[in-house]
Design a protein around this motif. Structure first.
Motif, PDB file in Angstrom:
ATOM      1  N   ILE A 272       1.009  -1.094   0.153  1.00 42.60           N
ATOM      2  CA  ILE A 272      -0.052   0.116   0.110  1.00 42.60           C
ATOM      3  C   ILE A 272       1.096   1.278   0.137  1.00 42.60           C
ATOM      4  N   PRO A 273       0.720   2.066  -0.970  1.00 38.55           N
ATOM      5  CA  PRO A 273       1.476   3.285  -0.888  1.00 38.55           C
ATOM      6  C   PRO A 273       1.587   4.286   0.306  1.00 38.55           C
ATOM      7  N   GLU A 274       2.506   4.917   0.525  1.00 37.44           N
ATOM      8  CA  GLU A 274       2.425   5.899   1.604  1.00 37.44           C
ATOM      9  C   GLU A 274       1.765   6.957   1.230  1.00 37.44           C
ATOM     10  N   PRO A 275       0.883   7.681   2.076  1.00 38.28           N
ATOM     11  CA  PRO A 275       0.258   8.842   1.720  1.00 38.28           C
ATOM     12  C   PRO A 275       0.982  10.107   1.684  1.00 38.28           C
ATOM     13  N   SER A 276       0.403  11.038   1.143  1.00 43.04           N
ATOM     14  CA  SER A 276       1.332  12.365   0.941  1.00 43.04           C
ATOM     15  C   SER A 276       0.212  13.116   2.209  1.00 43.04           C
ATOM     16  N   THR A 277       0.854  13.741   3.251  1.00 42.12           N
ATOM     17  CA  THR A 277       0.330  14.408   4.346  1.00 42.12           C
ATOM     18  C   THR A 277       0.638  15.795   4.294  1.00 42.12           C
ATOM     19  N   TRP A 278      -0.347  16.750   4.559  1.00 43.05           N
ATOM     20  CA  TRP A 278      -0.036  18.018   5.031  1.00 43.05           C
ATOM     21  C   TRP A 278      -0.887  18.619   6.257  1.00 43.05           C
ATOM     22  N   LYS A 279      -0.424  19.666   6.604  1.00 44.13           N
ATOM     23  CA  LYS A 279      -0.927  20.500   7.817  1.00 44.13           C
ATOM     24  C   LYS A 279      -1.658  21.893   7.345  1.00 44.13           C
ATOM     25  N   PHE A 280      -2.715  22.218   8.045  1.00 41.09           N
ATOM     26  CA  PHE A 280      -3.431  23.392   7.643  1.00 41.09           C
ATOM     27  C   PHE A 280      -4.149  24.067   8.873  1.00 41.09           C
ATOM     28  N   ILE A 281      -3.606  25.150   9.438  1.00 45.00           N
ATOM     29  CA  ILE A 281      -3.958  25.926  10.511  1.00 45.00           C
ATOM     30  C   ILE A 281      -5.294  27.093  10.116  1.00 45.00           C
ATOM     31  N   VAL A 282      -6.357  27.051  10.691  1.00 45.03           N
ATOM     32  CA  VAL A 282      -7.267  27.895  10.373  1.00 45.03           C
ATOM     33  C   VAL A 282      -7.263  29.064  11.645  1.00 45.03           C
TER      34      VAL A 282
ATOM     35  N   SER B 216     -18.610  20.842  20.451  1.00 44.31           N
ATOM     36  CA  SER B 216     -17.402  19.843  20.812  1.00 44.31           C
ATOM     37  C   SER B 216     -16.181  20.556  20.287  1.00 44.31           C
ATOM     38  N   LEU B 217     -16.325  20.970  19.078  1.00 45.06           N
ATOM     39  CA  LEU B 217     -15.157  21.844  18.315  1.00 45.06           C
ATOM     40  C   LEU B 217     -14.584  22.761  19.438  1.00 45.06           C
ATOM     41  N   GLN B 218     -15.462  23.625  20.072  1.00 46.50           N
ATOM     42  CA  GLN B 218     -15.049  24.944  20.973  1.00 46.50           C
ATOM     43  C   GLN B 218     -14.466  24.337  22.000  1.00 46.50           C
ATOM     44  N   GLU B 219     -15.145  23.109  22.644  1.00 45.75           N
ATOM     45  CA  GLU B 219     -14.620  22.523  23.956  1.00 45.75           C
ATOM     46  C   GLU B 219     -13.526  21.891  24.056  1.00 45.75           C
ATOM     47  N   SER B 220     -13.116  21.093  22.724  1.00 44.01           N
ATOM     48  CA  SER B 220     -11.878  20.214  22.947  1.00 44.01           C
ATOM     49  C   SER B 220     -10.821  20.501  21.688  1.00 44.01           C
ATOM     50  N   PHE B 221     -11.300  21.272  20.660  1.00 43.36           N
ATOM     51  CA  PHE B 221     -10.384  21.438  19.952  1.00 43.36           C
ATOM     52  C   PHE B 221      -9.664  22.975  19.409  1.00 43.36           C
ATOM     53  N   LEU B 222     -10.469  23.780  19.918  1.00 45.36           N
ATOM     54  CA  LEU B 222     -10.143  25.164  19.601  1.00 45.36           C
ATOM     55  C   LEU B 222      -9.277  25.735  20.703  1.00 45.36           C
ATOM     56  N   GLU B 223      -7.760  26.115  20.100  1.00 47.07           N
ATOM     57  CA  GLU B 223      -6.788  26.575  20.903  1.00 47.07           C
ATOM     58  C   GLU B 223      -6.413  27.777  20.418  1.00 47.07           C
ATOM     59  N   ASN B 224      -6.188  28.930  21.601  1.00 52.76           N
ATOM     60  CA  ASN B 224      -5.820  30.224  21.026  1.00 52.76           C
ATOM     61  C   ASN B 224      -6.767  30.682  19.513  1.00 52.76           C
ATOM     62  N   ASP B 225      -7.981  30.342  19.596  1.00 47.54           N
ATOM     63  CA  ASP B 225      -8.661  30.799  18.726  1.00 47.54           C
ATOM     64  C   ASP B 225      -8.350  30.322  17.379  1.00 47.54           C
ATOM     65  N   ALA B 226      -7.777  29.064  17.042  1.00 40.73           N
ATOM     66  CA  ALA B 226      -7.326  28.552  15.959  1.00 40.73           C
ATOM     67  C   ALA B 226      -7.555  27.001  15.950  1.00 40.73           C
ATOM     68  N   LEU B 227      -7.603  26.378  14.578  1.00 40.18           N
ATOM     69  CA  LEU B 227      -7.840  24.904  14.449  1.00 40.18           C
ATOM     70  C   LEU B 227      -6.842  24.362  13.756  1.00 40.18           C
ATOM     71  N   GLU B 228      -6.206  23.178  14.185  1.00 42.73           N
ATOM     72  CA  GLU B 228      -5.272  22.579  13.511  1.00 42.73           C
ATOM     73  C   GLU B 228      -5.627  21.343  12.821  1.00 42.73           C
ATOM     74  N   LEU B 229      -5.623  21.241  11.469  1.00 46.66           N
ATOM     75  CA  LEU B 229      -5.820  20.282  10.490  1.00 46.66           C
ATOM     76  C   LEU B 229      -4.826  19.470   9.894  1.00 46.66           C
ATOM     77  N   THR B 230      -4.829  18.244   9.740  1.00 46.54           N
ATOM     78  CA  THR B 230      -3.980  17.468   8.959  1.00 46.54           C
ATOM     79  C   THR B 230      -4.717  16.601   7.864  1.00 46.54           C
ATOM     80  N   PHE B 231      -4.470  16.494   6.603  1.00 48.68           N
ATOM     81  CA  PHE B 231      -5.154  15.660   5.444  1.00 48.68           C
ATOM     82  C   PHE B 231      -3.939  15.152   4.750  1.00 48.68           C
ATOM     83  N   SER B 232      -4.494  13.862   4.109  1.00 51.51           N
ATOM     84  CA  SER B 232      -3.613  13.003   3.508  1.00 51.51           C
ATOM     85  C   SER B 232      -4.259  12.223   2.267  1.00 51.51           C
ATOM     86  N   VAL B 233      -3.559  12.020   1.359  1.00 53.11           N
ATOM     87  CA  VAL B 233      -4.213  11.420   0.114  1.00 53.11           C
ATOM     88  C   VAL B 233      -2.879  10.493  -0.433  1.00 53.11           C
ATOM     89  N   ARG B 234      -3.722   9.296  -0.864  1.00 43.66           N
ATOM     90  CA  ARG B 234      -2.856   8.330  -1.442  1.00 43.66           C
ATOM     91  C   ARG B 234      -3.638   7.398  -2.479  1.00 43.66           C
TER      92      ARG B 234
END
Length: 591
Positions: free
Chosen positions: A245-255, A349-367
């Motif tokens: 199985i090929p390795e995915p290409s992964t990137w990070k995105f911050i809102v 749930s987003l505001q309670e557990s994932f929002l830090e310094n008024d920013a969201l951090e996401l990673t996404f990958s494709v293969r």
């Protein structure tokens, strides 16, 4: 008279039978006598006949009387014996007539014997070929089966190794989870002990006593609460590595500044990123939801911005301090169309557990789905790159003339060594060209080669890349020659020995007394083409100014009722020049 005729016929028959082999129908060489019917045969003929009969039926027999016998049963006739056949004398007319008469009287029996011999040989060849083909087919079947078995064996070895590696990764990850289970259990036991102590204090004291211990009990509960909040399972997502199985290409995105973008619900796009195949992707985030998820959920979509359309495996993960929220799927991606989830995660749930310094951090990958799918996508990408390279080459080395010319009356020109001329060909910057073809050769190459020359009929001396190709119905036989040359007007140049005369005549280049030639002329690069264009443009305007002076002198001598302004005439001349510049006259053929 009848008796004499009968006696003569008997002599003719005896002479023919005595001198002619019944198998090869020729004069007998090294005669052998059949002991049963007393017929004579060549030794080599009767030996081959008996050998083939032995192979076919196992019962060798005389071809005349069909009696069973072997080669040793035939009697050898020595030279000088009365039975030894006399040699035919070609110069003797009577002997020739006698031989012709004997051949005629052999009749259908000997022809039948001759045909049976041919049939026997053909049958033997057929049997041999049938046996050989059967053996080869059987070998090929065995080879195909062996190749299949070897391939399956190799794949099984790879799969077994992959399964072994995956099981090892599984046990390692399970061990990591078990280790965390021990750590978290100890922490929970510690907090449970503190909680039980608080419960015992509350249960064993009276209300009056609890008033005095209130601050202590509240402090203990606060410590337990704070300790429980710090407990989290810090384990990486369950991702297994596999060579299949090929390795995915992964990137990070911050809102960033999520609160403000949520109020406007302005779509947030990540930067354009490129995977290992060459496809371009971007993440599309709707801070306050999309369509039915508006004001309830965070919507996230992955978009194929440019690249290879097809099925892909993708994942989107929202990172948090205590836990991550992950979504993965397989989908068919089309250009500029996103795939993902409207209801990726609810806003609470987003505001309670994932929002830090008024920013969201996401990673996404494709293969790609698997290695075979990745190989197919890479092949499509390579084809696209090849097309792009060809287009870039055309931009970097732009053609100013590409024409296919059909030259007729080639056969007569080969015989007379005459020159054939193409029509005048106009390029797109102002030059005029033609080709000179000598099918019978030119100068010292006359009668040996096809000679081709290129002539700049009118234009400016410059350096060009020239390519001349003699076309053929089979692309592999197309003869093409190229060179770079600084050509001068009215001074032809080219190839005296472009193609050999015999090859030209015998290899199908001449079709219906015609020869097809493709001429390509291009400047060294796009910059040079622009310079050449300006040279022609300046030359055209230079040729126009003397005409204006003559017109002014004429008007001074003889005034006119109306005179067109200079700017108008300059504009018309420029427009006419450009029209002529980009108009190519069709190429017709002439001798």
């Amino acid at each position: 008279m009848p008796m004499a005729s009968s006696s003569e016929d008997q002599r003719v028959q005896w002479a023919s039978e005595a001198s002619q082999c019944l198998i090869c129908m020729r004069h007998i060489d090294d005669p052998r006598l059949c002991p049963q019917c007393s017929k004579l045969f060549c030794y080599s003929c009767i030996r081959d006949w008996l050998q083939k009969a032995e192979l076919e039926s196992g019962n060798p027999a005389c071809p005349n009387c069909r009696c069973p016998c072997g080669i040793d049963n035939f009697v050898k006739i020595l030279e000088g014996s009365p039975l030894y056949p006399s040699k035919p004398i070609d110069n003797d007319t009577s002997k020739s007539d006698l031989f012709d008469a004997s051949s005629t009287m052999l009749g259908s029996v000997k022809i039948q014997q001759h045909l049976e011999k041919i049939l026997l040989e053909t049958q033997g060849l057929f049997n041999e070929t049938d046996r050989r083909v059967s053996e080869e087919l059987e070998k090929q079947r065995a080879l195909v089966k062996q190749t299949k078995d070897n391939l399956i064996k190799t794949i099984n070895v790879m799969v077994q190794q992959e399964l072994k590696d995956i099981h090892q990764q599984f046990h390692a990850k399970t061990g990591e989870i078990n280790a965390w289970a021990d750590i978290l259990t100890k922490k929970l036991d510690k907090h449970q002990f503190a909680l039980l102590s608080v419960k015992a204090t509350v249960g064993q004291n009276s209300p009056q006593e609890l008033v005095t211990k209130q601050s202590e009990i509240e402090r203990s509960c606060t410590q337990v609460i704070e300790g429980l909040k710090t407990i989290c399972l810090n384990v990486k997502p369950p991702c297994f590595k596999s060579n299949l199985i090929p390795e995915p290409s992964t990137w990070k995105f911050i809102v960033n500044k999520y609160s403000s973008v949520r109020r406007t619900n302005e779509v947030q796009y990540s930067e354009l990123v490129t995977d290992d195949i060459g496809s371009v992707w971007r993440l599309e985030v709707h801070p306050s939801g999309f369509e039915d998820a508006k004001n309830t959920s965070l919507s996230i979509f992955l978009q194929l911005y440019n690249g290879i359309v097809g099925n892909y495996h993708y994942s989107i993960e929202l990172l948090g301090s205590s836990r991550n929220h992950r979504y993965e799927d397989e989908a068919f991606f089309e250009l500029r169309r996103g795939w993902g989830q409207n209801h990726f995660i609810d806003l609470k749930s987003l505001q309670e557990s994932f929002l830090e310094n008024d920013a969201l951090e996401l990673t996404f990958s494709v293969r790609a789905l698997n290695l075979i799918d990745k190989y197919e996508k890479m092949k499509k990408r390579a084809d696209l790159l090849t097309t792009e390279v060809d287009q870039l080459n055309k931009l970097a080395h732009p053609d100013c003339l590409t024409e296919v010319i059909t030259v007729r009356n080639v056969v007569d020109a080969i015989k007379s060594s005459n020159c054939l001329y193409s029509d005048i060909l106009n390029d797109d910057i102002g030059g005029r060209w033609r080709i000179q073809i000598y099918p019978g050769g030119n100068a010292e190459c006359k009668g040996q080669f096809l000679s081709i020359f290129i002539e700049l009929c009118s234009g400016i001396a410059n350096k060009y890349d020239f390519t001349v190709a003699i076309l053929h119905q089979n692309d592999k036989k197309v003869v093409k020659k190229s060179l770079e040359y600084c050509i001068q007007p009215s001074l032809p140049f080219g190839w005296k020995s472009f193609l050999g005369r015999e090859e030209l005549i015998n290899n199908g280049y001449i079709q219906k007394d015609s020869l097809s030639i493709r001429l390509t002329i291009k400047p060294p690069n796009a910059t040079q083409k622009l310079i050449y264009f300006r040279q022609y443009h300046d030359q055209a305007f230079g040729n126009m100014y003397p005409q204006r002076k003559e017109s002014v002198a004429s008007n001074d001598c003889k005034p006119t009722t109306s005179q067109e302004p200079l700017e108008s005439r300059l504009r018309k001349t420029s427009i006419s020049f450009v029209k002529n510049l980009f108009t190519k006259s069709p190429s017709t053929d002439q001798q």
